[in-house]
Design a protein around this motif. Structure first.
Motif, short mmCIF file in Angstrom:
data_model
loop_
_atom_site.label_atom_id
_atom_site.label_comp_id
_atom_site.label_asym_id
_atom_site.label_seq_id
_atom_site.Cartn_x
_atom_site.Cartn_y
_atom_site.Cartn_z
N LEU A 1 0.85 -1.21 0.00
CA LEU A 1 0.00 0.00 0.00
C LEU A 1 0.88 1.26 0.00
O LEU A 1 1.52 1.58 1.01
N ALA A 2 0.91 1.92 -1.14
CA ALA A 2 1.71 3.15 -1.24
C ALA A 2 1.23 4.15 -0.20
O ALA A 2 0.02 4.32 -0.02
N GLN A 3 2.16 4.80 0.45
CA GLN A 3 1.80 5.76 1.49
C GLN A 3 0.91 6.87 0.91
O GLN A 3 -0.12 7.22 1.50
N GLY B 1 -4.05 9.49 0.50
CA GLY B 1 -4.61 10.50 -0.40
C GLY B 1 -5.60 10.02 -1.44
O GLY B 1 -6.24 10.84 -2.07
N LYS B 2 -5.70 8.70 -1.68
CA LYS B 2 -6.55 8.26 -2.79
C LYS B 2 -7.53 7.14 -2.43
O LYS B 2 -8.60 7.07 -3.03
N CYS C 1 0.57 8.25 -7.37
CA CYS C 1 1.05 8.92 -6.14
C CYS C 1 1.40 10.38 -6.41
O CYS C 1 1.28 11.23 -5.52
N LEU C 2 1.85 10.65 -7.64
CA LEU C 2 2.32 12.01 -7.96
C LEU C 2 1.19 13.03 -7.94
O LEU C 2 1.45 14.23 -7.85
N ASP C 3 -0.06 12.56 -7.99
CA ASP C 3 -1.22 13.47 -7.89
C ASP C 3 -1.50 13.88 -6.45
O ASP C 3 -2.33 14.77 -6.22
N VAL C 4 -0.90 13.19 -5.50
CA VAL C 4 -1.23 13.41 -4.09
C VAL C 4 -0.33 14.50 -3.51
O VAL C 4 0.89 14.49 -3.74
N HIS C 5 -0.94 15.44 -2.78
CA HIS C 5 -0.20 16.53 -2.14
C HIS C 5 0.84 15.94 -1.18
O HIS C 5 0.57 14.98 -0.47
#
Ligand code: NDP
Ligand code: CA
Length: 328
Positions: free
Chosen positions: A31-33, A38-39, A104-108
């Motif tokens: 699970l990517a942090q 964020g998603k 992930c790059l879309d997440v602040h």
């Protein structure tokens, strides 16, 4: 005041051979942090249970509890600052392949792209070759990747390939996953059939009807239930692969009821998505780590304070079949 870690036993699937130490393989979508915070919107998981400062220790604890010889991870977005350095200090050599356009790059405040990572015990294996693949589907490049490594056991000299991948998620993408799987299988056929100068005849195995190549292990989050075409493709490929977790079932032919269990606003999702494939003529499955019960997982499902991902880790012990299958 935390619930204890999920306790899981190994199920011995055949009498233990003392001569050859099995290879312990671990497959895990951690699970990517950035996605978890964020998603994903896991509605029954408290945000505090997702704090990286604590969650990273639960992930490392899970890995170190089983101490795999080969560790295949998906959704790794803390490779350079966490997993690579920590696991290097514990004797693992590794490789990371980011997704070309990671969500992930879309997440602040993200920590970079997520991707697949492959770790192996460097005292036990020598790395002969690594390939990073960007998977295609019907000739078009996709956002999914794979790592394929060729390893040689320092003690026995035996050579095998191990691959890690994470196929496209979501329903409606079944044909896309199948095409990605077809591309990966084609690449794996090329890589395992390639003759390395270091390789002698002992290390080549007749893997399927009329095919020969070096033994193969493929770990992944396929995002596909066993009923999907991509599963059937792997099951029936000329590479002669079988899925290790079928050994857990009574009849030996059924996958576990779930490898991932989560609750999103859209509802509860309990599904079998993750697999460890192995060359059935080259390896035998000695043991498999049991899947926790519904009761152990609890009513809020995953992730939770006592388990850091929405996917369960899969761990199995594989040993080389006594004699390599002779070529003639
Ligand atoms: P996927 O559809 O494969 O999913 C990406 C991640 O989202 C997976 O890790 C998956 O986890 C998780 N996921 C699955 N279902 C849900 C859900 N219902 N809610 C939240 N997360 C979920 O993504 P792609 O790699 O194809 O990338 C798509 C995303 O990437 C877009 O949403 C966009 O933000 C971004 N993007 C991609 C581009 C591209 O070239 N493909 C271009 C521009 C942007 P699991 O595997 O555990 O199910
Ligand atoms: Ca995910």
């Amino acid at each position: 005041n935390r619930p204890p870690r999920l306790h899981r036993d190994f199920v011995m699937t055949r009498p233990c051979s003392l001569q050859n130490a099995p290879l312990r393989i671990m497959q895990w979508n951690i699970l990517a942090q950035a996605l978890g915070e964020g998603k994903d919107s896991f509605v029954r998981c408290p945000m505090e249970a997702l704090n990286w400062s604590e969650r990273k220790y639960l992930i490392l604890e899970e890995i170190l509890t089983y101490r795999p010889d080969v560790l295949c991870l998906q959704e790794v977005d803390h490779y350079f600052d966490t997993f690579q350095p920590v696991l290097a200090s514990l004797g693992y050599q590794s490789s990371f392949c980011p997704k070309p356009c990671s969500p992930c790059l879309d997440v602040h405040n993200n920590n970079g792209p997520d991707g697949c990572a492959l770790f192996f015990n460097r005292r036990r294996f020598q790395l002969l070759h690594t390939t990073h693949l960007r998977l295609s589907a019907m000739m078009l490049k996709t956002n999914q990747v794979a790592i394929v490594a060729t390893l040689r056991c320092r003690l026995t000299g035996r050579v095998f390939c191990v691959a890690v991948t994470h196929l496209k998620a979501r329903s409606g993408w079944e044909a896309f996953r199948s095409a990605q799987g077809a591309h990966l299988l084609q690449q794996l056929r090329d890589i395992t059939a390639r003759s390395y100068p270091e390789m002698d005849q002992e290390n080549r195995t007749r893997v399927g009807d009329g095919e020969e190549g070096i033994p193969l292990v493929v770990c992944g989050d396929f995002n596909a239930e066993p009923s999907e075409e991509v599963y059937r493709r792997f099951m029936t490929s000329p590479l002669g692969l079988d899925s290790a977790y079928k050994c857990l079932s009574e009849d030996g032919t059924t996958e576990p009821p779930y490898t991932s269990w989560k609750i999103r606003p859209s509802g509860e999702s309990c599904s079998t998505l993750d697999y460890i494939w192995y060359s059935e003529r080259a390896f035998q499955v000695d043991a498999v780590l049991r899947i926790p019960s519904e009761e152990q997982i609890g009513p809020d499902r995953l992730p939770s304070y006592n388990y850091p991902s929405d996917h369960l880790s899969l761990v199995c012990d594989l040993s080389f079949s006594q004699q390599p299958h002779r070529l003639m």
